[in-house]
Design a protein around this motif. Sequence first.
Motif, PDB file in Angstrom:
ATOM      1  N   CYS A   1       0.822  -1.214   0.000  1.00 53.46           N
ATOM      2  CA  CYS A   1       0.000   0.000   0.000  1.00 53.46           C
ATOM      3  C   CYS A   1       0.854   1.261   0.000  1.00 53.46           C
ATOM      4  CB  CYS A   1      -0.901   0.033   1.241  1.00 53.46           C
ATOM      5  SG  CYS A   1      -2.372  -0.994   1.134  1.00 53.46           S
ATOM      6  N   SER A   2       0.397   2.268  -0.716  1.00 50.67           N
ATOM      7  CA  SER A   2       0.976   3.602  -0.592  1.00 50.67           C
ATOM      8  C   SER A   2       0.527   4.201   0.739  1.00 50.67           C
ATOM      9  CB  SER A   2       0.492   4.486  -1.739  1.00 50.67           C
ATOM     10  OG  SER A   2      -0.898   4.732  -1.587  1.00 50.67           O
ATOM     11  N   ILE A   3       1.208   5.273   1.176  1.00 48.07           N
ATOM     12  CA  ILE A   3       0.775   5.916   2.416  1.00 48.07           C
ATOM     13  C   ILE A   3      -0.667   6.407   2.268  1.00 48.07           C
ATOM     14  CG2 ILE A   3       1.750   8.193   1.822  1.00 48.07           C
ATOM     15  CD1 ILE A   3       2.358   8.566   4.838  1.00 48.07           C
TER      16      ILE A   3
ATOM     17  N   ALA B   1     -15.684  12.054  -1.717  1.00 50.33           N
ATOM     18  CA  ALA B   1     -14.866  11.263  -0.796  1.00 50.33           C
ATOM     19  C   ALA B   1     -13.506  11.931  -0.597  1.00 50.33           C
ATOM     20  CB  ALA B   1     -14.679   9.850  -1.334  1.00 50.33           C
ATOM     21  N   TRP B   2     -12.803  11.482   0.450  1.00 52.46           N
ATOM     22  CA  TRP B   2     -11.465  12.000   0.724  1.00 52.46           C
ATOM     23  C   TRP B   2     -10.568  11.893  -0.508  1.00 52.46           C
ATOM     24  CZ3 TRP B   2      -6.642   9.165   1.328  1.00 52.46           C
ATOM     25  CH2 TRP B   2      -5.582   9.987   1.747  1.00 52.46           C
ATOM     26  N   MET B   3      -9.872  12.995  -0.779  1.00 50.05           N
ATOM     27  CA  MET B   3      -8.850  12.948  -1.809  1.00 50.05           C
ATOM     28  C   MET B   3      -7.522  13.175  -1.115  1.00 50.05           C
ATOM     29  SD  MET B   3     -10.279  12.261  -4.693  1.00 50.05           S
ATOM     30  CE  MET B   3      -9.084  12.743  -5.956  1.00 50.05           C
ATOM     31  N   PRO B   4      -6.497  12.395  -1.481  1.00 49.02           N
ATOM     32  CA  PRO B   4      -5.191  12.569  -0.834  1.00 49.02           C
ATOM     33  C   PRO B   4      -4.811  14.043  -0.752  1.00 49.02           C
ATOM     34  CG  PRO B   4      -5.130  10.627  -2.198  1.00 49.02           C
ATOM     35  CD  PRO B   4      -6.479  11.255  -2.400  1.00 49.02           C
ATOM     36  N   GLY B   5      -4.381  14.433   0.433  1.00 42.85           N
ATOM     37  CA  GLY B   5      -4.026  15.828   0.669  1.00 42.85           C
ATOM     38  C   GLY B   5      -5.057  16.549   1.507  1.00 42.85           C
ATOM     39  N   ALA B   6      -6.321  16.166   1.360  1.00 39.44           N
ATOM     40  CA  ALA B   6      -7.382  16.843   2.118  1.00 39.44           C
ATOM     41  C   ALA B   6      -7.351  16.410   3.582  1.00 39.44           C
ATOM     42  CB  ALA B   6      -8.748  16.519   1.511  1.00 39.44           C
ATOM     43  N   GLY B   7      -7.758  17.322   4.461  1.00 34.99           N
ATOM     44  CA  GLY B   7      -7.890  16.997   5.884  1.00 34.99           C
ATOM     45  C   GLY B   7      -6.585  16.681   6.574  1.00 34.99           C
ATOM     46  N   MET B   8      -5.491  17.163   6.006  1.00 34.11           N
ATOM     47  CA  MET B   8      -4.167  16.837   6.548  1.00 34.11           C
ATOM     48  C   MET B   8      -3.673  17.941   7.474  1.00 34.11           C
ATOM     49  SD  MET B   8      -2.669  14.021   5.519  1.00 34.11           S
ATOM     50  CE  MET B   8      -3.948  12.818   5.168  1.00 34.11           C
ATOM     51  N   MET B   9      -2.941  17.551   8.498  1.00 37.37           N
ATOM     52  CA  MET B   9      -2.225  18.529   9.311  1.00 37.37           C
ATOM     53  C   MET B   9      -1.065  19.061   8.474  1.00 37.37           C
ATOM     54  SD  MET B   9      -2.133  16.563  12.962  1.00 37.37           S
ATOM     55  CE  MET B   9      -1.332  15.096  12.311  1.00 37.37           C
TER      56      MET B   9
ATOM     57  N   THR C   1      -4.796   7.812  13.175  1.00 36.78           N
ATOM     58  CA  THR C   1      -5.060   8.794  12.107  1.00 36.78           C
ATOM     59  C   THR C   1      -4.210  10.052  12.309  1.00 36.78           C
ATOM     60  OG1 THR C   1      -7.074   9.592  13.240  1.00 36.78           O
ATOM     61  CG2 THR C   1      -7.363   7.918  11.532  1.00 36.78           C
ATOM     62  N   ASP C   2      -3.930  10.409  13.586  1.00 32.57           N
ATOM     63  CA  ASP C   2      -2.959  11.489  13.866  1.00 32.57           C
ATOM     64  C   ASP C   2      -1.615  11.164  13.218  1.00 32.57           C
ATOM     65  OD1 ASP C   2      -4.734  12.791  15.570  1.00 32.57           O
ATOM     66  OD2 ASP C   2      -3.684  12.228  17.424  1.00 32.57           O
ATOM     67  N   ALA C   3      -1.139   9.970  13.511  1.00 27.72           N
ATOM     68  CA  ALA C   3       0.195   9.575  13.042  1.00 27.72           C
ATOM     69  C   ALA C   3       0.257   9.574  11.517  1.00 27.72           C
ATOM     70  CB  ALA C   3       0.562   8.198  13.596  1.00 27.72           C
ATOM     71  N   LEU C   4      -0.878   9.348  10.888  1.00 24.25           N
ATOM     72  CA  LEU C   4      -0.919   9.331   9.420  1.00 24.25           C
ATOM     73  C   LEU C   4      -1.104  10.730   8.835  1.00 24.25           C
ATOM     74  CD1 LEU C   4      -3.033   6.085   8.973  1.00 24.25           C
ATOM     75  CD2 LEU C   4      -0.621   6.396   8.326  1.00 24.25           C
ATOM     76  N   GLY C   5      -1.262  11.725   9.735  1.00 23.07           N
ATOM     77  CA  GLY C   5      -1.250  13.107   9.265  1.00 23.07           C
ATOM     78  C   GLY C   5      -2.604  13.784   9.164  1.00 23.07           C
TER      79      GLY C   5
END
Lengths: 255, 255
Positions: free
Chosen positions: B38-40, B240-248, B103-107
């Motif tokens: 899996c990718s991150i 739906a979530w797109m990579p980059g969204a909702g990130m710290m 989910t914190d650790a994943l950003g």
Amino acid sequence: VSSEILTADAFEARLRSMGQTIYHRHHPFHQRLTSGSCSIDEVRAWALNRFCYQRTIPIKDATILSRLSDVRDRRIWRQRIVDHDGDLDDAPEGGLARWLALTDALGFEREYVVSLRGVLPAVRFACGAYVDFVATRPVLDAVASSLTEMFSPDTIRERVQGMLAHYDFVSPDALAYFRHRLTEAPRDVNFALDYVKANATTAEAQTRVIAALQFKCELLWAQLDAVEHAYSLRRPPPGAWMPGAGMMRTVSCKP
Amino acid sequence: VSSEILTADAFEARLRSMGQTIYHRHHPFHQRLTSGSCSIDEVRAWALNRFCYQRTIPIKDATILSRLSDVRDRRIWRQRIVDHDGDLDDAPEGGLARWLALTDALGFEREYVVSLRGVLPAVRFACGAYVDFVATRPVLDAVASSLTEMFSPDTIRERVQGMLAHYDFVSPDALAYFRHRLTEAPRDVNFALDYVKANATTAEAQTRVIAALQFKCELLWAQLDAVEHAYSLRRPPPGAWMPGAGMMRTVSCKP
């Protein structure tokens, strides 16, 4: 999401705009289906799974009927159930019977289709979410979730034309369901659109109507996602229909 | 499906056999996740969507709690809610808090995860079906739907080992949720297995228990199907979530 109330025209335009973006006409599986790219087994999987959705419609409409307080509204809404369930004295008619004519034409045994044994769990969950939504949300939201019918005639015309042009195993008779929907849906949507415009009298209520229509679009999209994943990308979950199962001995084709 | 009642041992063996076939340990996405393929962003999508399932657990357990008539059964079942919700005087503890540490650790921003805004509709529908199932089916069936915990310790060990070995963005702390489940799940399953063996006293009831466990396996499988479709096969549905969204701003990685 705005906190100011929209004019009736702007509200309707906002709702109609969702047909251009998130309605399942824009799903890649719809494009495959109408362009002739689907195998017969993909068409079968689509029809089999959509029967689960079709049988949900009169159930969700009866639930909404039970929650409408105005007798005139109930008289109008009741017709939706007649359209799908048909009448006792006119036994084989009604949308469900017409959908089964399609699954017949595709070679399925009726008992297998009606049992829902081969339906994808994700499709069952989406249909369950629909009934739950109309049972538990405010009745305004429940009515609003039917507004996808604003978008369905164009989509149906595209689907019927595409399927008749590209698949020799699909006849006009097998697609009778859609022919009837072309007159039923516009009548239904006139009522529902007037209802939400009359009853969504605050910005908050308008926002809920928009969210209800979005929920319904998600529900339709998720069903095509599940069919595409299982049958176009060939990752059927354990227990789901496998091509060949539930088939009649002979498969009807266009003569 | 047999019409003769199974012995307690044969009944348990029948239930356990489902762990070898239809449990989501056998889903291709689980294999991808544990093998380092899996990718991150796939790991993020999995964790984000599974939070929706995690938050469903104490809700479905409270629903079952409300339906158990025996006070001793309720005292035992109540612990499941404590495990997931934690205690007031021990604020950050509990399974939900531990999932948010992942989910914190994943950003992800917590507010984004908890809002469920980016969750796949198919995952929401599956979670809703779980709550509906335990609320409306016989309580025996509701208890039986928890029996997937028979299979979870082996799956958790495989998942934790695989993720720690292959992903430098995953630390043992981020996977604390699973460490706790290794002791909680066997305790829970002992009760549930005894309960269904004691209460499924007819062949019909045994068949219902088997069907409830199958339903639960389908529900878990459908969630991985949805994540795989949207993020491994890159067909995310609208909204739906797109990579980059909702990130710290900064993403924690293993030091």
